[in-house]
Design a protein around this motif. Structure first.
Motif: not given
Length: 163
Positions: A87-91
């Motif tokens: 779930r690695i996420y950067l907006a």
């Protein structure tokens, strides 16, 4: 000066929940080549195992840029020495500001604190930005350690070695 602040956070907080929804929306929409519906996002997040992303079975972190929740990631201990990043996420509005690098470094640090000597992850071939991030941080392609419908490439890293 703009600044990142990253720290462990429960997956159920309002910010963590929004970021997890945004993550799923982006990866599902890219996969299906159309916008994901709210119902599809709800279904994807239902029983996704996020409750395990807390010590001692894992960890979840949120990154804030100038106080605004902008990034998240988790790790799940697969055994006493192996952690899976997830779930690695950067907006999108915060990409290009070094947040992804800081997020990955913190997740690796948290994995070490939980006893991991290696990290693994899986992703899709079309997520080229994510794949580039992992390779820049010393991740190497490995044989599949798990299977699933959205898994096309697997990476691993020995945390005991310096990059």
């Amino acid at each position: 000066m703009s600044a990142w602040q990253l720290a462990p956070e429960a997956v159920g907080t309002a910010d963590a929940t929004r970021l997890r929804r945004d993550y799923y929306d982006e990866v599902a929409s890219r996969y299906w080549k159309r916008p994901a519906t709210s119902a599809e996002i709800d279904q994807g997040l239902a029983d996704d195992g996020a409750e395990l992303l807390t010590p001692p079975t894992g960890q979840f972190v949120v990154g804030r840029f100038d106080g605004e929740a902008a990034a998240c990631g988790g790790l799940l201990m697969l055994d006493t020495e192996l952690a899976e990043l997830t779930r690695i996420y950067l907006a999108p509005a915060f990409r290009g500001k070094k947040g992804a690098d800081l997020l990955l470094e913190l997740l690796e640090s948290e994995a070490r604190l939980l006893g991991a000597s290696c990290t693994v992850l899986n992703t899709r071939l079309d997520l080229v930005e994510a794949r580039g991030l992992y390779v820049r941080h010393g991740y190497r392609e490995i044989p599949a350690y798990c299977t699933g419908p959205y898994m096309e490439i697997w990476y691993g890293k020995d945390l005991s070695r310096a990059d």
